[in-house]
Design a protein around this motif. Structure first.
Motif, PDB file in Angstrom:
ATOM      1  N   GLY A   1       0.798  -1.226   0.000  1.00  0.00           N
ATOM      2  CA  GLY A   1       0.000   0.000   0.000  1.00  0.00           C
ATOM      3  C   GLY A   1       0.826   1.269   0.000  1.00  0.00           C
ATOM      4  N   LEU A   2       2.003   1.229   0.568  1.00  0.00           N
ATOM      5  CA  LEU A   2       2.894   2.398   0.598  1.00  0.00           C
ATOM      6  C   LEU A   2       3.609   2.617  -0.726  1.00  0.00           C
ATOM      7  CD1 LEU A   2       4.597   1.837   4.075  1.00  0.00           C
ATOM      8  CD2 LEU A   2       3.230   3.842   3.456  1.00  0.00           C
ATOM      9  N   SER A   3       3.530   1.633  -1.621  1.00  0.00           N
ATOM     10  CA  SER A   3       4.409   1.597  -2.788  1.00  0.00           C
ATOM     11  C   SER A   3       3.644   1.740  -4.101  1.00  0.00           C
ATOM     12  CB  SER A   3       5.188   0.269  -2.800  1.00  0.00           C
ATOM     13  OG  SER A   3       5.782   0.035  -1.538  1.00  0.00           O
ATOM     14  N   ARG A   4       4.355   2.175  -5.124  1.00  0.00           N
ATOM     15  CA  ARG A   4       3.763   2.263  -6.467  1.00  0.00           C
ATOM     16  C   ARG A   4       3.945   0.967  -7.240  1.00  0.00           C
ATOM     17  NH1 ARG A   4       1.487   6.905  -7.415  1.00  0.00           N
ATOM     18  NH2 ARG A   4       2.035   8.572  -5.966  1.00  0.00           N
TER      19      ARG A   4
ATOM     20  N   ARG B   1      -1.409  -1.905  -7.968  1.00  0.00           N
ATOM     21  CA  ARG B   1       0.018  -1.620  -8.098  1.00  0.00           C
ATOM     22  C   ARG B   1       0.636  -2.480  -9.197  1.00  0.00           C
ATOM     23  NH1 ARG B   1      -2.268   1.705  -4.813  1.00  0.00           N
ATOM     24  NH2 ARG B   1      -1.348   2.069  -2.746  1.00  0.00           N
ATOM     25  N   GLU B   2       1.794  -2.046  -9.701  1.00  0.00           N
ATOM     26  CA  GLU B   2       2.539  -2.813 -10.692  1.00  0.00           C
ATOM     27  C   GLU B   2       3.330  -3.925  -9.992  1.00  0.00           C
ATOM     28  OE1 GLU B   2       2.425  -2.473 -13.909  1.00  0.00           O
ATOM     29  OE2 GLU B   2       1.361  -0.567 -14.095  1.00  0.00           O
ATOM     30  N   ILE B   3       3.407  -5.087 -10.634  1.00  0.00           N
ATOM     31  CA  ILE B   3       4.141  -6.221 -10.075  1.00  0.00           C
ATOM     32  C   ILE B   3       5.348  -6.512 -10.961  1.00  0.00           C
ATOM     33  CG2 ILE B   3       4.007  -8.588  -9.227  1.00  0.00           C
ATOM     34  CD1 ILE B   3       1.970  -6.720  -7.963  1.00  0.00           C
ATOM     35  N   PHE B   4       6.515  -6.599 -10.335  1.00  0.00           N
ATOM     36  CA  PHE B   4       7.759  -6.898 -11.038  1.00  0.00           C
ATOM     37  C   PHE B   4       8.362  -8.174 -10.430  1.00  0.00           C
ATOM     38  CE2 PHE B   4       7.151  -2.321 -10.798  1.00  0.00           C
ATOM     39  CZ  PHE B   4       7.257  -1.929 -12.133  1.00  0.00           C
TER      40      PHE B   4
END
Length: 367
Positions: free
Chosen positions: A222-225, A250-253
């Protein structure tokens, strides 16, 4: 002592009231102190999802417990942010079940709106540890705040990467701030608090339990893009973070790994399911920058890494002579850094020229 913060702290201390029930209560009692001052049993009973035991816990709660909690936080120098606080992280506030309260050791800043989570297994390989630190350092130097848990393995390596280049990093605990886990990371947490933050939604004295870590994971994403999964087995908790990140938009890498290595089963599967396959920090920067909702000078992408064919040949020649070697031995013999050696070994392994064998050794493939 602020009356409003007292109410928020009391709500967070209630047993069996998680973030979903707390949000429901706040719909009816926007100022939570009224939950405890008014003692409105009839009003509480009519709130959907709130059972009779919850109502009883609210009516019996002693506000002195919240006062003691606030005094202890102040004594230890911890900040407390509630959902109504203007300093509460806006990205985190936007998820379906944000923590109603955040305990903060250190500080959160506007810079943290550009954050990337780096997660993975506790039982990481040398490859995973090196790559986590490498990606964290490069992304931190490109003005990303690094976010992770504070577990052993990949989490620790990610924070160490950001600290090494003296940039911001945020650690999310699955326990209260006075019960940090694992204890051997205490010194690292002190460094993080001086240049970033260690945070938790749990009351100060809550000890780590099996159920607290999955709950913590939604805060990391939640804190992250975006979320980068470095290494993960098929049942790794890092995959819970990835699933939550997907639900949060969010984007997943994912970093690819050897197909016969258990710690790569989860990451390779994420890639098959549509996660971004990444091999360099700039892959993440290029993907995330167009999604930023605020005008910002594009973060400088690290220089693309170049691989010397001569170095790869030297590794192959060394393995031909010695049959098998560990990453530290290879780095020492060829006068390379561990990060550069790890990158070279990864390329050779993905190219089918070498393989990792038990004992974290590398050998030629086929031998």
């Amino acid at each position: 002592m602020k009356e409003a913060l007292l109410g928020w702290t009391a709500l967070n201390l209630l047993p069996e009231i998680g973030p979903i029930k707390a949000v429901r209560l706040l719909e009816y009692f926007p100022d939570p102190i009224n939950l405890f001052r008014k003692k409105d049993k009839k009003g509480l009973t009519g709130i959907p999802g709130i059972n009779l035991q919850d109502v009883d816990n609210i009516l019996k709660f002693d506000l002195k417990e919240a006062e003691v909690e606030l005094q202890l936080a102040e004594k230890r120098g911890f900040k407390i942010l509630d959902l109504s606080d203007p300093d509460y992280p806006p990205l985190l506030k936007s998820i379906p079940d944000p923590p109603i309260l955040l305990y903060v050791w250190g500080g959160l800043t506007e810079e943290d709106q550009l954050a990337i989570a780096i997660v993975g297994t506790r039982l990481c390989s040398p490859y995973g540890r090196i790559q986590a630190e490498r990606f964290a350092s490069s992304l931190a130097e490109s003005h990303f705040t690094i976010v992770s848990g504070i577990a052993r393995g990949i989490d620790t390596a990610a924070h160490q990467g950001a600290l090494r280049v003296k940039r911001r990093t945020i650690g999310v605990l699955g326990s209260g701030l006075l019960e940090p886990y694992p204890p051997e990371n205490r010194k690292m947490m002190e460094k993080m608090a001086s240049s970033g933050a260690v945070i938790s939604e749990f009351p100060l004295r809550i000890k780590p339990e099996r159920h607290t870590f999955p709950r913590r994971n939604r805060i990391i994403s939640g804190l992250s893009r975006g979320v980068l999964v470095v290494e993960a087995g098929i049942h790794s908790g890092a995959l819970i973070t990835a699933a939550l990140a997907l639900e949060q938009g969010r984007e997943i890498f994912a970093l690819p790994g050897p197909i016969d290595q258990e710690t790569s089963f989860g990451t390779n599967n994420l890639i098959k399911e549509g996660a971004h396959l990444i091999t360099a920090p700039e892959d993440i920067i290029v993907t995330l920058y167009p999604t930023l909702p605020f005008p910002k000078t594009p973060p400088a992408a690290p220089e693309p890494e170049t691989t010397s064919p001569d170095k790869e040949s030297e590794i192959l020649a060394l393995l031909s002579r010695h049959h098998k070697s560990g990453i530290e031995e290879i780095a020492s013999r060829l006068n390379l850094s561990l990060a550069e050696t790890g990158s070279l070994l990864t390329r050779l392994e993905l190219g089918g020229k070498i393989k990792q064998i038990p004992g974290k050794q590398y050998t030629l493939f086929p031998p």
